[in-house]
Design a protein around this motif. Sequence first.
Motif, PDB file in Angstrom:
ATOM      1  N   TYR A 113       2.242   2.439  -5.177  1.00  0.00           N
ATOM      2  CA  TYR A 113       2.307   3.309  -6.366  1.00  0.00           C
ATOM      3  C   TYR A 113       3.582   3.064  -7.203  1.00  0.00           C
ATOM      4  CZ  TYR A 113       2.208   7.164  -9.561  1.00  0.00           C
ATOM      5  OH  TYR A 113       2.227   7.876 -10.730  1.00  0.00           O
ATOM      6  N   ASP A 122      14.278   7.618 -13.152  1.00  0.00           N
ATOM      7  CA  ASP A 122      15.355   8.264 -12.396  1.00  0.00           C
ATOM      8  C   ASP A 122      14.862   9.409 -11.522  1.00  0.00           C
ATOM      9  OD1 ASP A 122      17.215   6.564 -13.324  1.00  0.00           O
ATOM     10  OD2 ASP A 122      18.102   7.931 -14.819  1.00  0.00           O
ATOM     11  N   ALA A 127       7.489  10.370 -11.979  1.00  0.00           N
ATOM     12  CA  ALA A 127       7.031   8.959 -11.999  1.00  0.00           C
ATOM     13  C   ALA A 127       5.525   8.916 -12.313  1.00  0.00           C
ATOM     14  CB  ALA A 127       7.327   8.305 -10.653  1.00  0.00           C
ATOM     15  N   VAL A 149      -1.478   2.665  -1.354  1.00  0.00           N
ATOM     16  CA  VAL A 149      -0.632   2.667  -0.150  1.00  0.00           C
ATOM     17  C   VAL A 149       0.799   2.959  -0.594  1.00  0.00           C
ATOM     18  CG1 VAL A 149       0.048   1.358   1.899  1.00  0.00           C
ATOM     19  CG2 VAL A 149      -2.151   0.884   0.819  1.00  0.00           C
ATOM     20  N   SER A 150       1.307   4.126  -0.210  1.00  0.00           N
ATOM     21  CA  SER A 150       2.586   4.557  -0.779  1.00  0.00           C
ATOM     22  C   SER A 150       3.540   5.115   0.269  1.00  0.00           C
ATOM     23  CB  SER A 150       2.304   5.654  -1.830  1.00  0.00           C
ATOM     24  OG  SER A 150       3.498   6.198  -2.307  1.00  0.00           O
ATOM     25  N   GLY A 151       4.828   5.074  -0.062  1.00  0.00           N
ATOM     26  CA  GLY A 151       5.831   5.708   0.785  1.00  0.00           C
ATOM     27  C   GLY A 151       5.827   7.214   0.580  1.00  0.00           C
ATOM     28  N   ASN A 226       8.576  13.506   2.498  1.00  0.00           N
ATOM     29  CA  ASN A 226       7.318  12.757   2.362  1.00  0.00           C
ATOM     30  C   ASN A 226       6.408  12.982   3.558  1.00  0.00           C
ATOM     31  OD1 ASN A 226       7.642  11.702  -0.198  1.00  0.00           O
ATOM     32  ND2 ASN A 226       8.862   9.976   0.528  1.00  0.00           N
ATOM     33  N   VAL A 267      16.816   3.782  -2.397  1.00  0.00           N
ATOM     34  CA  VAL A 267      16.394   4.892  -1.538  1.00  0.00           C
ATOM     35  C   VAL A 267      16.539   4.476  -0.072  1.00  0.00           C
ATOM     36  CG1 VAL A 267      13.913   4.232  -1.544  1.00  0.00           C
ATOM     37  CG2 VAL A 267      14.540   6.615  -1.227  1.00  0.00           C
ATOM     38  N   LYS A 278       2.954  -0.219   6.400  1.00  0.00           N
ATOM     39  CA  LYS A 278       1.921  -0.479   5.390  1.00  0.00           C
ATOM     40  C   LYS A 278       0.962  -1.600   5.832  1.00  0.00           C
ATOM     41  CE  LYS A 278       4.292   1.268   1.269  1.00  0.00           C
ATOM     42  NZ  LYS A 278       4.765   0.940  -0.082  1.00  0.00           N
ATOM     43  N   ASP A 304       5.772  -3.705  -4.922  1.00  0.00           N
ATOM     44  CA  ASP A 304       7.066  -4.154  -5.469  1.00  0.00           C
ATOM     45  C   ASP A 304       8.228  -4.015  -4.498  1.00  0.00           C
ATOM     46  OD1 ASP A 304       7.076  -1.312  -5.492  1.00  0.00           O
ATOM     47  OD2 ASP A 304       8.799  -1.388  -6.862  1.00  0.00           O
TER      48      ASP A 304
END
Length: 365
Positions: A113, A122, A127, A149-151, A226, A267, A278, A304
């Motif tokens: 994402y 920021d 986002a 698939v995201s953190g 999260n 982060v 992942k 990314d």
Amino acid sequence: MTNQNVVVPDTKSGINLPMVRLSGSSIFPATAQKPPTAPGTGGNLEINGGGGGGARINSWIDSMRASSPTHMKSSSQSLSQQQQQITLPSAMDNFDQIMEASRGKQIVMFLDYDGTLSPIVDDPDRAFMSKKMRTTVRRLARCFPTAIVSGRCRDKVYKFVRLAELYYAGSHGMDIKGPEKGSKYTKGTEPVICQPASEFLPMIDEVFKELVAKTKLTPGAKVENNKFCVSVHFRCVEEKKWSEVAEAVKSVLKKYPKLRLSQGRKVLEIRPTIKWDKGKALEFLLESLGFANCTDVFPVYIGDDRTDEDAFKVLKEREQGFGILVSKVPKETNASYSLQEPTQVMDFLQRLVDWKKLAFQESRM
Ligand SMILES: O=P(O)(O)OC[C@H]1O[C@H](O[C@H]2O[C@H](CO)[C@@H](O)[C@H](O)[C@H]2O)[C@H](O)[C@@H](O)[C@@H]1O
């Protein structure tokens, strides 16, 4: 983008594949000569080994700097020198080649994402993805099984994407849920659910609270819960205060040996030590979709971040499909192609949709 790639024939697909140079491209700032970890480990930082306390914090700071693309510009190399080191060919320029490799196979799409579907901003709570991107992803999911698939925690990423027809793997793949019953790919069965780290929930909650308390005096620091992992953001923290963030995270982690640290774009991420990432999520989803031992599946993973490397690595090891790295700067990676930014990702996805429609029309002629 300059393509300095070396091309080698892939024995399996019979097409030419780009060979990614994994060493010798010193893109990290002078203080961090090499990446903190090899790709494929989700950017884990060593928190227990080597050196005194001060030395270790310094290596943390180096690693935090290395995860910041703005610092690459300030390294001794000029931007043009760095660009020459981009060894990945563009997925756009090589679209036909990619499609040729997928011939006769079922394409399955995996999309990260942040930084892939939405631009990096920021404030993590803002986002948003564009309407145009949402429409494109909706169209994509009509053509191919598609997973995010995201953190981020699954609910939060769902709130950003808002497409019920997709699979979602939140918390770096530790919280997976399939589309609701009745969706095109669920064949009327109950939605898939996988939460391999559920026993860690109380611990993660505790750690979240501790980190909020420990970072509250550091201007700009932001701790994000999260669900199965915690993100500590330092994007808006003055660089001279990064050590405060590192110290806070380090002191909390010391108390929780069952948790580990990984790193993303400005982060620090705390997550359970379980062998799940992942890449495992990608494998789980392929299995859920009925492609566990199939040779006629073609997974495409676009991401990314360092944590996406686990998925790129799985694809490379399976010799199936391709990883596509979203990046404007040179990076060590297990991906095979690159796209520069989310708008280019959108163009690529739209091209896939158009290609699929054309292939469908041709098959009916
Ligand atoms: O796996 P992803 O979907 O890429 O999620 C990884 C982290 O993304 C978010 O942080 C990143 O994006 C933020 C918004 O653009 C940016 O402010 C931050 O610096 C980036 O690291 C998200 O907030 C994290 O929780 C995710 O782990």
